[in-house]
Enzyme design. Structure first.
Site, PDB file in Angstrom:
ATOM      1  N   SER B  96      45.386  38.471  49.156  1.00 49.36           N
ATOM      2  CA  SER B  96      46.462  37.666  48.562  1.00 49.36           C
ATOM      3  C   SER B  96      46.285  37.510  47.062  1.00 49.36           C
ATOM      4  O   SER B  96      45.190  37.623  46.530  1.00 49.36           O
ATOM      5  CB  SER B  96      46.512  36.286  49.201  1.00 49.36           C
ATOM      6  OG  SER B  96      46.903  36.388  50.529  1.00 49.36           O
ATOM      7  N   GLN B  97      47.387  37.188  46.446  1.00 48.00           N
ATOM      8  CA  GLN B  97      47.416  36.853  45.016  1.00 48.00           C
ATOM      9  C   GLN B  97      46.431  35.692  44.790  1.00 48.00           C
ATOM     10  O   GLN B  97      46.433  34.740  45.579  1.00 48.00           O
ATOM     11  CB  GLN B  97      48.850  36.421  44.733  1.00 48.00           C
ATOM     12  CG  GLN B  97      49.188  36.005  43.352  1.00 48.00           C
ATOM     13  CD  GLN B  97      50.610  35.416  43.308  1.00 48.00           C
ATOM     14  OE1 GLN B  97      51.292  35.297  44.323  1.00 48.00           O
ATOM     15  NE2 GLN B  97      51.016  35.033  42.118  1.00 48.00           N
TER      16      GLN B  97
END
Lengths: 826, 247
Positions: B96-97
């Site tokens: 994920s970011q």
């Protein structure tokens, strides 16, 4: 072989006149090349939809079609060589065309394009461009092949153009036939085979070089047939849902089938647990299931043991049980939307009197057959019935069903089916239009309910448009929206309940208590406060409660109109003339989006529209460069007449107008023929055959420019009136069989588009015969304008509707006629 | 910078030195050349505001600054490891970011000693961040190659105290433990009922909704002392219709 021998006799007979007139063999080979490339184009739409997303298809095909234009530009530069070595060019083009199909596919499969990463990484734009360019060579080579023919035999251009269009029509029909009969992979192989037959026909003239011919054919055959193993099959991208699911624990691909609409894939995995709309208060785990994927996405649960008594509770605790709380008796249920297995079992466990399920895409029958076969083969899976036995399945478009049925229902359930990325902007939805919803509403029993479900986006968009359409429909019927509309939601699903009768106190109370028991929030309900509307699934910022209150305000319709006009997204009610439910982008809101969400705004706008605009921004300059480049590189003196911009305007107008008419007819015909695939097959074939016949029959005739102008005026009036009449035609043919409707639409469109085939050869014949390079240049202009048309037409349709699109196409033809007239006068 | 600031910095440094830390900062085996990039990433996360929400808990920022994110991404992605974007880690999965990782961790509101379950180990990065905050981390992965890869990485990075399993997270941790916090790092289309059952009363569950590459919205599920659950969508969009009816 017999056919080849016959063809050879024909060639010898026709050979003496070849120097002045193209022989039958030439026409036949040209038709084959066109058929090969159109077959490829149609199948490419499926290939891209499976590998990536079908919304990407327009963009990729538009870029690939640039190849036609580029071919014109190249032909202009090489015009002298082409004229003196035309046979060599034709042979080379057809040979390269044979090879280009598999090579394009191979190269495209090697590009690490991930459409989802587009907003994050700039390099993905580069990959997208590369991916699209991979598909360009076949179109370029086919375009070059056609223009070489035109340049060599300018006197019979109308016949050549006719053969080109008719060949293209047959190619399109062939592709759709292959798709319909689950022969997608073989269909992809047909394009190089057709091109090879064209090559063979050309080679048959060179008897002295038999050895070389044999060698080439043998090499190509080996390449093609071994290529079935060497070349990558059409597979879903690693980032699509199906690929991800297949990586999971014990996942198995149970069944796969290609149809003209989609690739169906059924997967079993212990990691699949879809329970649409299940309450947080539920104690039930997900039911055993397989999942069905459409083009590797949109997973739908196929329940395996929902008939067991233990499953009953799950269906009573889901948001989809809400409409049943309003009904007074065992209902007759009509299911128009998604999740057929889940929704039919819900109806079953809610003691439905009858259940009718609309299977628009004809998935269910092959699916049921496959499941039965799998259940017999696979003893480890406990498969009982994926839908209840009492369900009646109808293979019709939901809109047609509600227009034609004489039955009335207590509950009609439909779903909107939004795409979370908002890339479906140019997809038509004829059920959620004002007319479509009115028809569904009319089929309700006096105490019936129309339920419409959808997922919720972070900013209300598609759902709000549907609510606005429902409110407008109720107002048109002199009904007070607040007395007929209830809305219930959880954290993900929104469900509209539109009642035929005003909702009474007992109904409201029952639904209220049920919603509190299962912790669902109400978004529109008599006497509801804002706090009550946001109790169990808490949202911040804009609430559906606020927006629906504004839209249904009984005191003033002005408030509703204000919201419609000024809301961040386009939420005006959908109509049959503008059935683009998912196109909601508004320029006026972009500034506010960027200001409010500097880093996230690209994720909130609808990408379908943005992609169309981005492609246009990319292609328009490219087209201009390719049109102007040959002029710059070939600056020899030319007759002053043709250095002016008149041919540019004339052939641009024809290119754009042709595509715009085709797209307008295609989009409106979806309503008549129920599916995009049927419409595509019928319209494409009819337009190409109609205009091809027009070219052959009338293209060689001498018509004065003023008479031509008059003909275009008349034609415009006839076509526009007929187009308006399409909706009447829909009503008039409601009860007709599918085949009868296809035949009617084919004949009407083929006749209506006959004159379109006249204008291109007419313009080309007016060019001086000693200037073949001009002919090539005009072909290039026409090609580039067509590509631009493919991209501009959807934008016009989404912004202004289909009638405006058709009107703009006809204006282009009128402008072409006027330019032709002015050119003669000057 | 004046004398006041210097003094403040000195006092703060001394205070950190003498105060008993409640955060179990893991010592990673070797120094790397990404310290500066990590600091920049943390600064970006700190500045990043989605319509009013930002990550401002220092212990979470410290955790993000301590864990070598580049070790959790495939070698060819390492140069992008500290960009604020999701990255592919193979098998159609992503890491994920960083902002989303930090925000999910902050929303979970983890105290030292809490028992935390993560569903979807993926790269193992989120588990490593959680391990900075509590020693009781449990993580499950359904995709076999990813589960093997993360297990190997945990060994290499001496994160052996993270409990990890290859299995279907829908049914929760097999021994039927009760957790204070649950983080589901795979985007959800439904909320798993068996997982809710493994959440203690007063517990919290954080789940992202929507495609990882798309417009992901975080869902915070709270279970009250009576065992009733409710959800809160964490993307408070300030954007309102111009008519102001949304106000």
């Amino acid at each position: 072989m017999l056919l080849l021998c016959k063809a050879r006799i024909v060639i010898l007979a026709a050979n003496h006149s070849e120097r002045r007139h193209a022989g039958l063999i030439t026409l036949f080979a040209l038709a084959l090349v066109s058929a090969a490339v159109l077959n490829f184009e149609v199948l490419l739409t499926r290939h891209i939809a499976i590998e990536h997303w079908h919304h990407l298809t327009t963009v990729v095909i538009a870029i690939a079609l640039l190849g036609f234009g580029v071919a014109g530009s190249v032909a202009m530069l090489l015009s002298k060589s082409i004229i003196s070595h035309y046979r060599g060019f034709l042979l080379l083009c057809s040979l390269a065309l044979v090879l280009s199909f598999p090579i394009s596919q191979l190269l495209a499969s090697m590009i690490p394009l991930n459409m989802l990463a587009l907003p994050w990484f700039g390099q993905q734009f580069f990959y997208l461009l590369l991916y699209a360019l991979c598909w360009l060579p076949p179109f370029f080579l086919a375009g070059l092949y056609i223009i070489v023919n035109f340049m060599r035999w300018p006197r019979v251009i109308s016949r050549l153009y006719g053969a080109d269009l008719i060949g293209a029509a047959l190619g399109a029909a062939l592709a759709l036939f292959m798709l319909e009969f689950d022969q997608f992979a073989f269909g992809m192989l047909l394009s190089p085979l057709l091109a090879m037959v064209a090559l063979l026909l050309l080679l048959s003239r060179l008897a002295a070089k038999i050895a070389i011919i044999t060698l080439i054919i043998a090499s190509i055959s080996i390449l093609l047939f071994s290529g079935q193993q060497l070349l990558p099959a059409t597979q879903v991208n690693a980032f699509k849902e199906l690929s991800i699911r297949q990586n999971q624990l014990d996942a198995k691909l149970l069944w796969q089938r290609d149809s003209a609409q989609s690739r169906l894939s059924m997967v079993s995995s212990s990691g699949q647990h879809a329970s649409p709309g299940l309450s947080l208060n539920s104690e039930s785990a997900a039911l055993p299931q397989w999942q069905l994927f459409l083009d590797g996405a949109q997973a739908t649960p196929i329940l395996l043991s929902a008939d067991k008594g233990t499953s009953k509770a799950v269906f009573a605790q889901s948001i989809y049980a809400a409409p049943y709380q309003l009904l007074k008796r065992q209902p007759d249920v009509l299911l128009l939307g998604a999740d057929p297995s889940w929704n039919s079992w819900t109806a079953y466990w809610q003691q439905a009197n009858s259940i009718t399920l609309i299977d628009q895409h004809k998935h269910l029958l092959p699916l049921l057959t496959a499941v039965n076969a799998m259940a017999e083969d696979n003893s480890t899976e406990q498969v009982s019935k994926i839908i209840p036995e009492q369900v009646k399945i109808a293979n019709l478009h939901p809109r047609r069903f509600v227009e034609t049925t004489t039955q009335y229902f207590d509950l009609i359930m439909a779903s909107i089916g939004s795409d979370p990325v908002g890339s479906a902007a140019f997809s038509t939805n004829y059920l959620m239009t004002l007319q479509g919803l009115s028809s569904a509403f009319a089929q309700l029993e006096p105490n019936g309910v129309l339920a419409i479900s959808n997922i919720m986006a972070p900013l209300p968009r598609d759902n709000l448009r549907v609510i606005n359409t429902v409110v407008t429909m109720l107002r048109q019927q002199q009904l007070a929206p607040r007395q007929h509309l209830l809305v219930i939601r959880d954290w993900r699903t929104l469900l509209l309940l539109v009642s035929k009768q005003p909702i009474n106190k007992q109904q409201a109370e029952k639904l209220y208590l049920w919603s509190q028991q299962w912790r669902f929030d109400l978004a529109a309900f008599p006497g509801l406060t804002r706090e009550q509307a946001n109790r169990y699934h808490i949202k911040s910022g804009v609430l559906y409660f606020d927006l629906i209150a504004a839209l249904t305000d009984p005191a003033s319709e002005v408030k509703s109109a204000d919201l419609t006009n000024q809301y961040a997204f386009d939420i005006a009610p959908s109509t049959d003339h503008k059935p683009y439910l998912f196109h909601s982008f508004r320029w006026q809101s972009l500034g506010q989006l960027i200001a409010d969400l500097p880093q996230r705004w690209p994720l909130l706008v609808g990408w379908g529209y943005i992609l169309s605009l981005a492609s246009l921004a990319l292609i328009a300059p490219l087209a201009l460069i390719f049109i102007m480049l040959p002029l710059y590189m070939n600056r020899q003196p030319q007759p002053s007449e043709y250095r002016k911009f008149r041919p540019l305007v004339y052939f641009s107008c024809l290119g754009f107008g042709f595509m715009a008419i085709e797209i307008a007819l295609l989009q409106q015909t979806i309503l008549l023929l129920d599916s995009l695939t049927s419409a595509l097959a019928t319209v494409l074939s009819a337009v190409l055959i109609g205009s091809g016949a027009g070219s052959i029959l009338f293209g060689a005739k001498t018509i004065s420019p003023s008479r031509l102008m008059l003909l275009i005026w008349l034609y415009s009036a006839v076509l526009f009136s007929a187009f308006i009449g399409f909706l009447e035609l829909f009503q008039a043919t409601l009860a007709w069989s599918h085949l009868a409707r296809i035949s009617l639409v084919f004949i009407v469109i083929a006749v209506l588009t006959m004159p379109l085939g006249l204008l291109l050869p007419y313009g080309l014949r007016r060019l001086p015969e000693q200037q073949p390079m001009l002919l090539a240049w005009c072909w290039a202009i026409n090609g580039f304008a067509s590509v631009t048309g493919v991209l501009v037409a959807p934008i016009i349709a989404m912004e202004f509707g289909l009638q405006v699109l058709l009107a703009s196409a006809l204006c282009c033809y009128l402008l072409a006629g006027w330019v032709n007239l002015a050119s003669t006068r000057s | 910078m004046n004398m006041f600031h210097w003094r403040l910095m000195l006092i703060t440094t001394l205070m950190w030195g003498v105060m008993p830390s409640a955060v179990a900062t893991h010592k990673y085996p070797q120094a790397d050349g990404f310290v500066l990039q990590r600091q920049q990433m943390v600064a970006t996360i700190k500045d990043y505001k989605v319509a009013g929400i930002n990550v401002n808990e220092q212990r979470i920022l410290n955790a993000m600054a301590n864990v070598p994110r580049h070790r959790f991404v495939p070698p060819h992605q390492r140069t992008k490891a500290y960009q604020d974007s999701p990255l592919s880690i193979g098998f159609g999965q992503t890491i994920s970011q960083p902002y989303i990782v930090a925000l999910m961790t902050q929303l979970a509101d983890i105290s030292f000693g809490m028992k935390v379950l993560e569903i979807g180990t993926g790269s193992g990065y989120q588990a490593a961040i959680l391990f900075e905050l509590t020693p009781n981390v449990y993580t499950m992965e359904i995709i076999s190659p990813l589960a093997n890869r993360s297990a190997k990485l945990f060994n290499q990075l001496a994160l052996t105290k993270i409990n990890h399993q290859h299995g279907n997270g829908y049914y929760g941790w097999p021994q039927n433990l009760q957790f204070d916090r649950i983080l589901v790092t795979a985007a959800a289309a439904h909320i798993p009922v068996p997982l809710l059952k493994q959440l203690k009363p007063g517990g919290r569950m954080v789940i992202p909704i929507g495609p990882v590459w798309g417009n992901q919205e975080l869902l915070l599920i709270s279970k009250d002392e009576l065992g009733n659950s409710s959800t809160r969508s964490i993307l408070p969009v300030r954007f309102v219709p111009l008519t102001g009816t949304g106000n």
